[in-house]
Design a protein around this motif. Structure first.
Motif, PDB file in Angstrom:
ATOM      1  N   LEU A 160      24.012  47.729  60.387  1.00  0.00           N
ATOM      2  CA  LEU A 160      22.721  48.397  60.213  1.00  0.00           C
ATOM      3  C   LEU A 160      21.639  47.712  61.034  1.00  0.00           C
ATOM      4  CD1 LEU A 160      22.586  49.293  56.404  1.00  0.00           C
ATOM      5  CD2 LEU A 160      23.180  50.776  58.323  1.00  0.00           C
ATOM      6  N   ASP A 161      21.682  46.390  61.104  1.00  0.00           N
ATOM      7  CA  ASP A 161      20.716  45.656  61.934  1.00  0.00           C
ATOM      8  C   ASP A 161      20.846  46.067  63.398  1.00  0.00           C
ATOM      9  OD1 ASP A 161      19.785  44.334  59.693  1.00  0.00           O
ATOM     10  OD2 ASP A 161      20.874  42.472  60.119  1.00  0.00           O
ATOM     11  N   ALA A 162      22.093  46.184  63.872  1.00  0.00           N
ATOM     12  CA  ALA A 162      22.321  46.584  65.259  1.00  0.00           C
ATOM     13  C   ALA A 162      21.858  48.019  65.510  1.00  0.00           C
ATOM     14  CB  ALA A 162      23.793  46.432  65.614  1.00  0.00           C
ATOM     15  N   LEU A 163      22.119  48.905  64.567  1.00  0.00           N
ATOM     16  CA  LEU A 163      21.691  50.294  64.708  1.00  0.00           C
ATOM     17  C   LEU A 163      20.176  50.413  64.624  1.00  0.00           C
ATOM     18  CD1 LEU A 163      24.466  51.989  62.549  1.00  0.00           C
ATOM     19  CD2 LEU A 163      24.176  52.225  65.027  1.00  0.00           C
ATOM     20  N   GLU A 164      19.557  49.599  63.784  1.00  0.00           N
ATOM     21  CA  GLU A 164      18.093  49.599  63.683  1.00  0.00           C
ATOM     22  C   GLU A 164      17.465  49.199  65.017  1.00  0.00           C
ATOM     23  OE1 GLU A 164      14.123  49.678  62.179  1.00  0.00           O
ATOM     24  OE2 GLU A 164      15.977  50.592  61.464  1.00  0.00           O
ATOM     25  N   ALA A 165      18.028  48.178  65.644  1.00  0.00           N
ATOM     26  CA  ALA A 165      17.512  47.750  66.946  1.00  0.00           C
ATOM     27  C   ALA A 165      17.630  48.868  67.969  1.00  0.00           C
ATOM     28  CB  ALA A 165      18.264  46.509  67.423  1.00  0.00           C
ATOM     29  N   ARG A 166      18.716  49.620  67.878  1.00  0.00           N
ATOM     30  CA  ARG A 166      18.930  50.741  68.790  1.00  0.00           C
ATOM     31  C   ARG A 166      17.952  51.889  68.496  1.00  0.00           C
ATOM     32  NH1 ARG A 166      20.854  52.150  73.722  1.00  0.00           N
ATOM     33  NH2 ARG A 166      20.613  54.400  73.762  1.00  0.00           N
ATOM     34  N   ALA A 167      17.677  52.135  67.238  1.00  0.00           N
ATOM     35  CA  ALA A 167      16.839  53.272  66.836  1.00  0.00           C
ATOM     36  C   ALA A 167      15.348  53.002  66.996  1.00  0.00           C
ATOM     37  CB  ALA A 167      17.139  53.657  65.388  1.00  0.00           C
ATOM     38  N   ASN A 168      14.967  51.750  67.093  1.00  0.00           N
ATOM     39  CA  ASN A 168      13.552  51.385  67.123  1.00  0.00           C
ATOM     40  C   ASN A 168      12.821  52.061  68.286  1.00  0.00           C
ATOM     41  OD1 ASN A 168      11.180  50.010  66.403  1.00  0.00           O
ATOM     42  ND2 ASN A 168      11.630  48.368  67.857  1.00  0.00           N
ATOM     43  N   GLY A 169      11.762  52.795  67.960  1.00  0.00           N
ATOM     44  CA  GLY A 169      10.960  53.440  68.987  1.00  0.00           C
ATOM     45  C   GLY A 169      11.554  54.713  69.559  1.00  0.00           C
ATOM     46  N   ARG A 170      12.635  55.210  68.972  1.00  0.00           N
ATOM     47  CA  ARG A 170      13.310  56.407  69.470  1.00  0.00           C
ATOM     48  C   ARG A 170      13.290  57.515  68.425  1.00  0.00           C
ATOM     49  NH1 ARG A 170      17.309  55.388  73.564  1.00  0.00           N
ATOM     50  NH2 ARG A 170      17.430  53.191  74.155  1.00  0.00           N
ATOM     51  N   ASP A 171      13.326  58.743  68.917  1.00  0.00           N
ATOM     52  CA  ASP A 171      13.525  59.880  68.021  1.00  0.00           C
ATOM     53  C   ASP A 171      15.009  60.116  67.768  1.00  0.00           C
ATOM     54  OD1 ASP A 171      10.809  60.460  67.750  1.00  0.00           O
ATOM     55  OD2 ASP A 171      10.801  61.719  69.552  1.00  0.00           O
ATOM     56  N   TRP A 172      15.850  59.749  68.752  1.00  0.00           N
ATOM     57  CA  TRP A 172      17.297  59.965  68.680  1.00  0.00           C
ATOM     58  C   TRP A 172      18.006  58.664  69.009  1.00  0.00           C
ATOM     59  CZ3 TRP A 172      18.029  64.528  66.543  1.00  0.00           C
ATOM     60  CH2 TRP A 172      17.105  65.543  66.778  1.00  0.00           C
ATOM     61  N   MET A 173      19.235  58.532  68.565  1.00  0.00           N
ATOM     62  CA  MET A 173      19.983  57.307  68.811  1.00  0.00           C
ATOM     63  C   MET A 173      20.315  57.114  70.294  1.00  0.00           C
ATOM     64  SD  MET A 173      20.181  55.683  65.957  1.00  0.00           S
ATOM     65  CE  MET A 173      21.281  54.378  66.509  1.00  0.00           C
ATOM     66  N   TYR A 174      20.426  58.223  71.031  1.00  0.00           N
ATOM     67  CA  TYR A 174      20.712  58.129  72.464  1.00  0.00           C
ATOM     68  C   TYR A 174      20.126  59.352  73.163  1.00  0.00           C
ATOM     69  CZ  TYR A 174      23.129  56.828  76.738  1.00  0.00           C
ATOM     70  OH  TYR A 174      23.404  56.430  78.023  1.00  0.00           O
ATOM     71  N   GLY A 175      19.390  59.114  74.218  1.00  0.00           N
ATOM     72  CA  GLY A 175      18.847  60.225  74.973  1.00  0.00           C
ATOM     73  C   GLY A 175      17.711  60.925  74.254  1.00  0.00           C
ATOM     74  N   ASN A 176      17.497  62.186  74.627  1.00  0.00           N
ATOM     75  CA  ASN A 176      16.356  62.936  74.122  1.00  0.00           C
ATOM     76  C   ASN A 176      16.741  64.153  73.292  1.00  0.00           C
ATOM     77  OD1 ASN A 176      14.412  61.268  75.519  1.00  0.00           O
ATOM     78  ND2 ASN A 176      15.100  62.254  77.416  1.00  0.00           N
ATOM     79  N   ALA A 177      17.950  64.135  72.746  1.00  0.00           N
ATOM     80  CA  ALA A 177      18.404  65.269  71.941  1.00  0.00           C
ATOM     81  C   ALA A 177      19.453  64.796  70.937  1.00  0.00           C
ATOM     82  CB  ALA A 177      18.973  66.371  72.843  1.00  0.00           C
ATOM     83  N   LEU A 178      19.740  65.665  69.994  1.00  0.00           N
ATOM     84  CA  LEU A 178      20.764  65.376  68.996  1.00  0.00           C
ATOM     85  C   LEU A 178      22.093  65.053  69.675  1.00  0.00           C
ATOM     86  CD1 LEU A 178      21.640  65.552  65.918  1.00  0.00           C
ATOM     87  CD2 LEU A 178      22.323  67.908  66.458  1.00  0.00           C
ATOM     88  N   SER A 179      22.751  64.006  69.185  1.00  0.00           N
ATOM     89  CA  SER A 179      24.066  63.639  69.709  1.00  0.00           C
ATOM     90  C   SER A 179      25.007  63.298  68.560  1.00  0.00           C
ATOM     91  CB  SER A 179      23.967  62.438  70.663  1.00  0.00           C
ATOM     92  OG  SER A 179      23.782  61.226  69.936  1.00  0.00           O
ATOM     93  N   LEU A 180      26.247  63.087  68.928  1.00  0.00           N
ATOM     94  CA  LEU A 180      27.243  62.669  67.948  1.00  0.00           C
ATOM     95  C   LEU A 180      26.838  61.357  67.290  1.00  0.00           C
ATOM     96  CD1 LEU A 180      30.000  63.030  66.608  1.00  0.00           C
ATOM     97  CD2 LEU A 180      31.057  62.035  68.653  1.00  0.00           C
ATOM     98  N   GLY A 181      26.135  60.503  68.032  1.00  0.00           N
ATOM     99  CA  GLY A 181      25.670  59.236  67.461  1.00  0.00           C
ATOM    100  C   GLY A 181      24.731  59.443  66.291  1.00  0.00           C
TER     101      GLY A 181
END
Length: 203
Positions: free
Chosen positions: A134-155
């Motif tokens: 969760l800590d690693a995912l939080e770092a990834r999600a910080n400041g983003r609307d999506w986990m990767y890129g600019n749209a909904l993804s499998l992530g």
């Protein structure tokens, strides 16, 4: 298509959400591999859900494999990028989220063993995995609307499914307090019709 699934399986929920997001028609075959009369081993020799039978009769099992198959169909939105390396990066987010779910499932199963056989250190070990991921995912999600890129993804789907499973099985685990970006993602994802209609029953 037929999807063999239990209503509380987070792995099956991930596939049901993908199918809903892509508006792909399918028949839901509710079957728990824990029941004595389960049909699951006949479609997956490992005896796990989900398993998907295609229109052609081919069977795919394991949620990342099924998710990959569904991406090959002519159905939008595409949940993986076209670029091969970017696809790998999204699949790594999925793997980390699935790892949260894996650890939570193991902690739950251990907690349900008789007290004389239960290992509290093993439960703690699995919850530690959850927290690190969760800590690693939080770092990834910080400041983003999506986990990767600019749209909904499998992530995004995999992460939100894992967080939903924590809410279901470990409501005492206050993951939102130290993971505000994930909390925001969960709030947005949980409001999507695909998540609302696949919310697992309590129990």
């Amino acid at each position: 298509m037929k999807l063999f699934a239990s209503l509380t399986s987070p792995y099956a929920r991930k596939i049901r959400i993908i199918l809903a997001e892509k508006a792909l028609p399918y028949e839901l075959v509710v079957d728990s591999p824990w029941e004595a009369n389960t049909r699951v081993p006949s479609v997956n020799p490992l005896g796990k859900v989900p398993a998907l039978e295609t229109d052609a009769g081919e069977i795919f099992f394991d949620s990342p494999v099924i998710a990959g198959y569904l991406e090959t169909l002519d159905a939008d939105p595409k949940l993986l990028p076209a670029d091969e390396l970017e696809r790998v990066r999204v699949r790594q987010i999925e793997a980390l989220a699935d790892g949260v779910t894996d650890a939570a499932v193991l902690a739950l199963l251990e907690s349900r063993r008789p007290a004389s056989l239960r290992s509290e250190p093993e439960i703690d070990r699995q919850i530690d995995k959850v927290d690190r991921a969760l800590d690693a995912l939080e770092a990834r999600a910080n400041g983003r609307d999506w986990m990767y890129g600019n749209a909904l993804s499998l992530g995004d789907i995999a992460v939100a499914v894992a967080l939903g499973y924590l809410d279901l099985r470990f409501p005492q685990h206050e993951w939102r307090r130290e993971h505000p970006s994930l909390a925001g993602l969960a709030r947005r994802m949980f409001a999507r019709p695909s998540f609302v209609t696949t919310k697992p029953p309590v129990g």
